[in-house]
Structure formats: C-alpha cells, structure tokens
Scaffold this motif. Structure first.
Motif, PDB file in Angstrom:
ATOM      1  N   GLY A   5       0.772  -1.232   0.000  1.00  0.00           N
ATOM      2  CA  GLY A   5       0.000   0.000   0.000  1.00  0.00           C
ATOM      3  C   GLY A   5       0.798   1.274   0.000  1.00  0.00           C
ATOM      4  N   VAL A   6       2.109   1.190  -0.261  1.00  0.00           N
ATOM      5  CA  VAL A   6       2.926   2.408  -0.256  1.00  0.00           C
ATOM      6  C   VAL A   6       3.208   2.917  -1.671  1.00  0.00           C
ATOM      7  N   GLY A   7       2.623   2.266  -2.687  1.00  0.00           N
ATOM      8  CA  GLY A   7       2.813   2.724  -4.054  1.00  0.00           C
ATOM      9  C   GLY A   7       4.030   2.155  -4.751  1.00  0.00           C
ATOM     10  N   LYS A   8       4.490   1.009  -4.288  1.00  0.00           N
ATOM     11  CA  LYS A   8       5.728   0.424  -4.825  1.00  0.00           C
ATOM     12  C   LYS A   8       5.620   0.087  -6.311  1.00  0.00           C
ATOM     13  N   ILE A  53      15.982  -0.367  -4.092  1.00  0.00           N
ATOM     14  CA  ILE A  53      15.233   0.817  -3.676  1.00  0.00           C
ATOM     15  C   ILE A  53      14.131   0.361  -2.729  1.00  0.00           C
ATOM     16  N   VAL A  54      14.115   0.902  -1.518  1.00  0.00           N
ATOM     17  CA  VAL A  54      13.043   0.617  -0.563  1.00  0.00           C
ATOM     18  C   VAL A  54      12.119   1.831  -0.514  1.00  0.00           C
ATOM     19  N   VAL A  55      10.843   1.598  -0.801  1.00  0.00           N
ATOM     20  CA  VAL A  55       9.849   2.665  -0.849  1.00  0.00           C
ATOM     21  C   VAL A  55       9.170   2.783   0.511  1.00  0.00           C
ATOM     22  N   GLU A  79       3.861   6.697   7.263  1.00  0.00           N
ATOM     23  CA  GLU A  79       3.038   5.908   8.182  1.00  0.00           C
ATOM     24  C   GLU A  79       3.995   5.155   9.099  1.00  0.00           C
ATOM     25  N   PRO A  80       3.704   5.090  10.396  1.00  0.00           N
ATOM     26  CA  PRO A  80       4.608   4.381  11.309  1.00  0.00           C
ATOM     27  C   PRO A  80       4.887   2.946  10.869  1.00  0.00           C
ATOM     28  N   ALA A  81       3.865   2.228  10.401  1.00  0.00           N
ATOM     29  CA  ALA A  81       4.064   0.841   9.983  1.00  0.00           C
ATOM     30  C   ALA A  81       4.974   0.750   8.769  1.00  0.00           C
ATOM     31  N   SER A  82       4.888   1.721   7.872  1.00  0.00           N
ATOM     32  CA  SER A  82       5.735   1.713   6.689  1.00  0.00           C
ATOM     33  C   SER A  82       7.200   1.856   7.065  1.00  0.00           C
ATOM     34  N   VAL A  83       7.489   2.775   7.976  1.00  0.00           N
ATOM     35  CA  VAL A  83       8.876   2.994   8.402  1.00  0.00           C
ATOM     36  C   VAL A  83       9.388   1.789   9.184  1.00  0.00           C
ATOM     37  N   THR A  84       8.575   1.262  10.090  1.00  0.00           N
ATOM     38  CA  THR A  84       8.976   0.105  10.894  1.00  0.00           C
ATOM     39  C   THR A  84       9.251  -1.110  10.005  1.00  0.00           C
ATOM     40  N   ASP A  85       8.346  -1.361   9.051  1.00  0.00           N
ATOM     41  CA  ASP A  85       8.510  -2.524   8.176  1.00  0.00           C
ATOM     42  C   ASP A  85       9.648  -2.323   7.185  1.00  0.00           C
ATOM     43  N   ALA A  86       9.898  -1.089   6.781  1.00  0.00           N
ATOM     44  CA  ALA A  86      11.044  -0.821   5.915  1.00  0.00           C
ATOM     45  C   ALA A  86      12.341  -1.147   6.653  1.00  0.00           C
ATOM     46  N   TYR A  87      12.410  -0.772   7.920  1.00  0.00           N
ATOM     47  CA  TYR A  87      13.597  -1.108   8.719  1.00  0.00           C
ATOM     48  C   TYR A  87      13.766  -2.622   8.823  1.00  0.00           C
ATOM     49  N   ALA A  88      12.658  -3.342   9.040  1.00  0.00           N
ATOM     50  CA  ALA A  88      12.728  -4.801   9.142  1.00  0.00           C
ATOM     51  C   ALA A  88      13.263  -5.410   7.851  1.00  0.00           C
ATOM     52  N   LEU A  89      12.797  -4.911   6.713  1.00  0.00           N
ATOM     53  CA  LEU A  89      13.271  -5.411   5.422  1.00  0.00           C
ATOM     54  C   LEU A  89      14.758  -5.132   5.251  1.00  0.00           C
TER      55      LEU A  89
END
Length: 297
Positions: free
Chosen positions: A38-41, A164-166, A170-180
């Motif tokens: 849902g982040v437009g990847k 490229i990480v998109v 949103e807090p979940a987007s940043v948290t999950d990007a860090y996890a990836l």
C-alpha cells in the motif's frame, strides 16, 4: 503481438561462444521493494522503468509479485503467458515478454495463483538464473517485488545491483522498511540501500522519513542508506492509475512525473556492474563475460 522468436530485435542465439566484440554488456538491475503493502511500490516501479526507457535506457520491467501481480493491470496489458507458465514448463521465459509503453519490455507474473507464493528457495534462484538465457538487448531491468520479507523478495533483491526501498509517512511503513533492510543486510549481505519516500505532502517530509530510518540503521546495522528522493502526493497520478497508464506518459507535466524523471536521472548515474559478486545474480553470464572482454580491449 508477434512472437519475439520472429522479431529481428531478438536475434537467434548462435551455437558456440559468441565473439568478444558481440557479447552483450552487463545489465544494471534495480530491485524495488517495500516493508509493507500500500505504499505505491508498483507505481514507482512502472514509472521509474518508463522514465529510464524514455531517457534512452533500453529497459525491462519484471513483475515478481508472484501471487498478486498487477504491473500488467496498471498498464492495461493482457499477457498470454506469465512466470507461472514458465515455472510450469508451458513456455520459455522469452515467451512471456510484452511490449509496453515507450517500447519497454515487461515480464508479467501471475495473479491469484496461491502456489506461486509457496515456491521453494531453489525455485526463486532458478528463476534468477533463467534470465541468463534471455538474449534481449536491454541496459536496465527494474524488478517490482512483493511487499514484505518473504524468501523470494530477499533473493530478487540480493540478485540486483541496487535496491530501492519505498516508504511513506506511516509508522508501519517505516517500521517494516527497517525490518526489510535489517534482513537484507544480515541475511543476504546487502550493504547499500536507496530510500525513496512516496506520497509526500512536501519535500521536507521525504527527508524527515529518511532521517528516521537513518538514525535507527546507523545504530544497529552495517548498511549504508542513500536518500534517492521523494514523489509528491499528486491527483494526476491517481487519474493515471484509473486510466491504466503511467503518469509520466499520461500527464508528463504533472509534479509526480517530474519527480520520477529526476529519480530516473539519478539512477541512470549509478555505476554499471563490473563483474560477478559471488552469489546469485540476474544476467550472470553477461557479468562473467566482462573481465575477458576488458582484457581484450
């Protein structure tokens, strides 16, 4: 669309080793990923690929969201074959090729095929290796990954030269990007990641998102983050999606289109691969061919 086998743009492979002078150059492979959906990847992948194509880079867009593919839907295309057919042995990889806008090539994945989300790790690696036999004249391949940290995502990112990480605000987007990023770094040896902020209200928002990620990764991970830029929230982009077109084609003067062209310009300046890195990689044969060709030059 005529089969690529009958298209002069796809010369038939000749038996024996190709002369040094006609060996294809390495392909720069850019993987686009995100921690959450849902982040437009996929929008980023489509518009980045088309912007590279329009800038003179012969580009292939590969959809590796194996169970919920939508690159073909976003561009209003109707594939005859997908990666599901390749893995089932019903066709060769080259048979899946679609010609997209601007003349770029697209390899579509399947949608609604649950078994495609349950492939074994060796099947993901086999898919990467299959591209070594794809004799398409391209300079760049953009890989649109599924969201998350599944094995396929990690393998396809590892097999690219740039990731490229998109992210969006949103807090979940940043948290999950860090996890990836953490899994790519610790498990797959990815040492450099490009961060692209999407759907931002203003330019400063994108930089703030990057700074959040940078602060955490610099403390806990051995990975370098680079800020690639930001794509603004844009009504013209939404209209382009409804029209099943890339915004850079449908509305070239839109703010989002200008941002995508700038991102493509930066990506076009990244160094081309110089040789194999010792693990699974797309277009491995072209990388292996490089040292001998350089020596002959």
């Amino acid at each position: 669309m005529p089969s690529p086998d009958h298209n002069p743009a796809f010369p038939a492979a000749q038996p024996g080793a190709a002369p040094e002078s006609v060996r294809p150059a390495p392909v720069r492979v850019i993987a686009v990923a995100s921690g959450k959906g849902g982040v437009g990847k996929t929008n980023v992948s489509v518009n980045l690929a088309l912007s590279l194509q329009n800038a003179g880079q012969r580009t292939l867009l590969l959809d590796t969201d194996l169970g919920l593919a939508n690159v073909d839907v976003m561009l209003g295309l109707s594939p005859r074959f997908t990666l599901a057919d390749v893995l089932a042995g019903r066709c060769e990889l080259r048979d899946t090729l679609l010609e997209g806008p601007g003349g770029m090539w697209i390899v579509p994945a399947a949608s609604g095929k649950r078994h495609m989300t349950e492939l074994l790790p060796q099947q993901h690696v086999g898919l990467v290796h299959a591209f070594s036999q794809l004799d398409v004249p391209i300079d760049t391949m953009v890989v649109d990954n599924a969201a998350g940290i599944a094995d396929g995502v990690l393998t396809f990112c590892q097999a690219a030269q740039d990731v490229i990480v998109v992210v969006c605000d949103e807090p979940a987007s940043v948290t999950d990007a860090y996890a990836l990023i953490k899994v790519l770094s610790r498990d797959r040896g990815v040492s450099r990641v490009q961060i692209l902020a999407n759907q931002v209200q203003h330019a400063a928002e994108g930089r703030q998102l990057f700074d959040k990620l940078q602060r955490v990764t610099s403390k806990f991970l051995d990975v370098t983050l680079n800020y690639l830029g930001a794509i603004p929230r844009d009504e013209w982009l939404r209209r382009a999606v409804q029209r099943q077109e890339a915004v850079v084609d449908a509305f070239p003067s839109a703010p989002a289109s200008a941002a995508f062209r700038d991102i493509a310009r930066r990506a076009g300046q990244w160094q081309s691969p110089q040789g194999p890195r010792g693990h699974v990689e797309f277009f491995m044969e072209r990388l292996i061919a490089q040292p001998s060709r350089s020596a002959a030059a």
